[in-house]
Design an enzyme around this catalytic site. Structure first.
Site, PDB file in Angstrom:
ATOM      1  N   HIS A  29      24.538   6.789  38.437  1.00 25.90           N
ATOM      2  CA  HIS A  29      24.033   7.100  39.780  1.00 25.90           C
ATOM      3  C   HIS A  29      23.006   6.125  40.376  1.00 25.90           C
ATOM      4  CE1 HIS A  29      21.078   8.824  37.119  1.00 25.90           C
ATOM      5  NE2 HIS A  29      21.766   9.919  36.900  1.00 25.90           N
ATOM      6  N   ASP A  47      28.323  13.188  39.213  1.00 24.63           N
ATOM      7  CA  ASP A  47      27.112  13.809  38.661  1.00 24.63           C
ATOM      8  C   ASP A  47      27.082  15.293  39.040  1.00 24.63           C
ATOM      9  OD1 ASP A  47      24.751  14.308  37.398  1.00 24.63           O
ATOM     10  OD2 ASP A  47      23.500  13.124  38.752  1.00 24.63           O
ATOM     11  N   PHE A  76      16.809  20.045  39.764  1.00 19.67           N
ATOM     12  CA  PHE A  76      17.537  18.949  40.404  1.00 19.67           C
ATOM     13  C   PHE A  76      19.038  19.166  40.237  1.00 19.67           C
ATOM     14  CE2 PHE A  76      13.545  16.733  39.233  1.00 19.67           C
ATOM     15  CZ  PHE A  76      13.268  16.066  40.409  1.00 19.67           C
ATOM     16  N   ASN A 122      18.416  14.347  41.362  1.00 21.60           N
ATOM     17  CA  ASN A 122      17.794  13.246  40.624  1.00 21.60           C
ATOM     18  C   ASN A 122      18.873  12.232  40.264  1.00 21.60           C
ATOM     19  OD1 ASN A 122      16.396  11.573  38.930  1.00 21.60           O
ATOM     20  ND2 ASN A 122      15.798  13.148  37.458  1.00 21.60           N
ATOM     21  N   HIS A 126      23.992  24.655  39.236  1.00 25.46           N
ATOM     22  CA  HIS A 126      22.898  25.563  38.886  1.00 25.46           C
ATOM     23  C   HIS A 126      23.210  26.942  39.442  1.00 25.46           C
ATOM     24  CE1 HIS A 126      20.266  22.545  37.208  1.00 25.46           C
ATOM     25  NE2 HIS A 126      20.517  21.759  38.246  1.00 25.46           N
ATOM     26  N   ARG A 131      27.641  22.178  31.248  1.00 20.37           N
ATOM     27  CA  ARG A 131      26.584  23.156  30.902  1.00 20.37           C
ATOM     28  C   ARG A 131      26.861  23.992  29.666  1.00 20.37           C
ATOM     29  NH1 ARG A 131      22.972  20.484  33.738  1.00 20.37           N
ATOM     30  NH2 ARG A 131      22.955  20.847  35.980  1.00 20.37           N
TER      31      ARG A 131
END
Lengths: 432, 314
Positions: free
Chosen positions: A233, A306, A324, A279, A310, A65
């Site tokens: 994924h 993955d 997601f 996702n 958040h 991020r």
């Protein structure tokens, strides 16, 4: 000071070794591995009795991020979360702000990782500028800056012509393409598996065909251009079958699966708990079975997390408004051990291979092996330790982990990068 | 059985046959209040009931409001044309604010599926779902079932056909869950793009031809077609929808003599239903509205006191 790790069971997937061995580390290197190494005064001894020693785990699918979304995760927090999860090398995806589609951003990430990180960070560059899928990035300069792969992860390069040109153009640098397979026209605003989950919740559908059509397309493009293709994924039975066929044809195609797609299914979404919003979405039990079979027969080469952190408040909203993502890097190893190894679906060696040597091999990462003369990137794991996942224990800024509240077995107790202890569980004291 | 298991009414998925029967039976008694000169009873005196509507609604909101007032509740109406996210305040924070004001029951309509469940996990009040996105609209299904039972004497064994946009319909989903629980046979018909075939797994019969679907149907529940679905390409034109799935003069020969015709409203006359059907003696569309008030009163009655958190406030 030399470090001697004593009495641990070494699991080494390249030589397929599972043996009780002592490991001597001098400076940053493993200098000796033997059944019995005598303790001398200049050694600090780490007692690894009843514990296992793995090569440091490698995760090729992480969202750190930074830059741009430091409220979700930073290189500082993300690498510490990785270390706690037993990962000593990670690859970070380019969907930052600004996007890692140019060498400046790549160098920024490398410098931040060197300054603040505790594990090795290998950036992945964007396939297209700004991840827009229109113009290809400066792939040559990205390669010079040291990216280990190319990906528009989070997006699919929907224009097949652009994808083809990118794959062709990248030929001299031989960088693998990591494809996030999602036909955006089929998905639209979809967010849960089309089937039981969408039926019971009324949430917009994300059909399996959206994944499978792009996998099929990208396999065809890899065949056309000769590019190395890695499918990110994988979630569907049909997708596993497509990869299986591509491998049978001898194409340079590899694939990964996440711990959450192996352990959870679409039924979990009925809770409307946004921790399960991810996702691609969680799929049916039938798909989960196919994923496990794919992992067993080698169709699916590796496990990647993955890790998609958040901020808490971003996920504490209505399901359709939540972003997601699952932040699972800290629980990946215990999830795989608990759900697959303990059940006998995967051997210990296979698990370690699919989470360390194999991912390193796919991207050609300069990652250390667990053998004499190599840099000491290793972890000590307590396979008997059962622990409830608690939100307060998570060091990632992202608390969006659906395994919170579950009891999982098989936790790293110490992580070492280049001979330096970067994580140890409280109570386990490497400096004893 | 004299009470409901949950203090919330979030949907009919998981609600038992006994519970639905209890609500329908209670609604009968509530409907009797309508025939009185003074249409008011003191059941909810001193209780605070909040209508929290994030989506425009006329009849559902008015129906809940009237139901609450007839039971003497302090009714509070809050509407917001924009969602909580757009407004900046989170749904949970809005819920906490209402809780601090002493709300005993919160009725919520919201465009997001699962939003009522989210709210129920963070406030002490009873939550009634008045429609959450495409997920459920349990009180509409309860009033539909009440109407069916009132007119047909029973629900079990009847064949109920739902016509139109099944995919996007919370009314369809709640009706399907409730009707199957009550032992009805459920059919759906509509354009193939608007019918999730997974419904078959629940035992629902799927039709694509209206004439076939109407054969033997005891009840026909006609869903509103939202015109924006056509813009999204779910079917080619309103005209074509009307030709194949509109309840119009053409289908009259296929209707059973004693068929019961329902529509949750508001109607798009000339689209999913023509005046000739809406005005047919067998259509009970206005009576559904009356029954809606009675059903919601029944729910209030059964939930009253369950969500009371005033004693925790001091």
């Amino acid at each position: 000071m030399k470090i001697l790790i004593k009495n641990g069971i070494v699991v080494e997937p390249i030589k397929k070794l599972t043996d009780k061995m002592d490991i001597l580390i001098e400076e940053n290197k493993i200098t000796r591995m033997a059944e019995e190494i005598e303790i001398t005064e200049d050694m600090q001894v780490v007692d690894a009795s009843e514990k296992h020693i793995f090569p440091g785990l490698v995760d090729i699918h992480v969202h750190l991020r930074e830059p741009g979304y430091e409220h979700k995760e930073t290189i500082y927090s993300g690498t510490r979360a990785a270390a706690k999860g037993g990962f000593t090398s990670i690859c970070c995806m380019p969907n930052t702000d600004p996007v890692a589609d140019n060498s400046s951003v790549i160098r920024f990430i490398q410098h931040r990782a060197a300054d603040e990180g505790v594990v090795k960070v290998f950036p992945i560059g964007a396939i297209s500028k700004k991840l827009e899928g229109q113009e290809i990035s400066e792939i040559g300069m990205l390669a010079e800056a040291g990216v280990v792969a190319l990906s528009d992860d989070g997006n699919t390069v929907m224009n097949s012509g652009v994808m083809r040109r990118a794959m062709e153009y990248a030929t001299p640098w031989n960088l693998p393409f990591i494809s996030h397979c999602e036909d955006q026209n089929l998905v639209d605003n979809g967010m849960v598996n089309e089937g039981y989950a969408s039926l019971m919740t009324g949430l917009p559908v994300y059909p399996k065909a959206a994944e499978e059509t792009i996998i099929a397309r990208d396999i065809a493009l890899a065949e056309l251009t000769g590019a190395k293709l890695h499918i990110a994924h994988l979630t569907t039975k049909g997708g596993v079958e497509l990869v299986r066929q591509a491998k049978a044809k001898g194409l340079p195609v590899t694939a990964e699966v996440t711990p959450h797609h192996l352990a959870l299914s679409e039924e979990d979404v009925l809770s409307f708990d946004t921790s399960y919003k991810v996702n691609p979405p969680l799929r049916s039990k039938e798909d989960v079975t196919a994923l496990i079979e794919g992992l067993q027969d080698g169709t699916i080469d590796i496990i990647a997390t993955d890790h998609a952190p958040h901020a808490y408040e971003e996920k504490m909203v209505e399901f359709i408004y939540a972003p997601f993502g699952i932040a699972g890097i800290e629980t990946a190893l215990p999830v795989i051990y608990t759900y697959l190894v303990k059940d006998g679906k995967l051997s210990l060696l296979e698990m370690v291979e699919k989470m360390s040597s194999k991912p390193a091999e796919i991207l050609g990462l300069p990652v250390s092996k667990l053998s004499e003369g190599e840099n000491a990137d290793l972890i000590i794991v307590d396979l008997d330790r059962e622990l409830e996942v608690e939100i307060k224990d998570l060091v990632s800024k992202g608390k969006n982990n659906p395994f919170i509240g579950q009891r999982l077995t098989g936790w790293p107790v110490m992580t070492m990068v280049n001979g330096k202890v970067v994580y140890q569980r409280s109570g386990f004291n490497a400096s004893n | 059985m004299s009470s409901l298991k949950s203090k919330h009414m979030l949907g009919l998925d998981g609600v038992t046959r006994e519970e639905i029967s209890l609500i329908l039976k209670t609604a009968e008694a509530m409907k009797e209040i309508f025939t009185r000169k003074v249409k008011k009873v003191p059941t909810l005196t001193g209780k605070t009931v909040v209508n929290l509507f994030y989506e425009p609604s006329t009849r559902t909101r008015a129906s809940f409001e009237l139901a609450g007032k007839m039971l003497s509740a302090n009714m509070m109406n809050l509407s917001s044309s924009s969602s909580s996210v757009v407004k900046g305040e989170s749904l949970i924070d809005t819920g906490k604010t209402l809780e601090a004001m002493g709300a005993d029951i919160i009725i919520m309509r919201h465009s997001a599926q699962g939003s009522c469940k989210l709210l129920s996990q963070h406030v002490k009040a009873s939550i009634i779902n008045a429609g959450d996105g495409n997920h459920e609209h349990p009180t509409q299904a309860l009033l539909d079932m009440f109407t069916i039972k009132e007119k047909k004497g029973q629900i079990e064994g009847l064949t109920v056909l739902i016509v139109g946009d099944i995919l996007h319909s919370r009314v369809a989903r709640s009706n399907i869950f409730g009707l199957l629980t009550m032992g009805a046979k459920v059919r759906v018909v509509g354009p193939a793009t608007l019918i999730p075939v997974e419904y078959k797994k629940l035992g629902v019969e799927v039709f694509y031809t209206l004439e076939d679907a109407l054969q033997g149907a005891d009840v026909v529940n006609i869903l509103r077609i939202q015109r924006e679905r056509q813009k999204k390409g779910m079917f080619p034109s309103i005209r074509e929808f009307h030709r194949f799935y509109g309840m119009n003069e053409r289908i009259i020969p296929y209707l059973k003599d004693d068929v019961l015709i329902l529509h949750p409203g508001p109607m798009n006359q000339g689209v999913e239903i023509d005046p000739i059907i809406a005005l047919d003696d067998r259509a009970v569309i206005e009576e559904q509205v009356t029954n809606g008030v009675a059903t919601r009163m029944a729910l209030f009655y059964l939930l009253a006191g369950r969500g009371n958190q005033n004693e925790d406030l001091n």
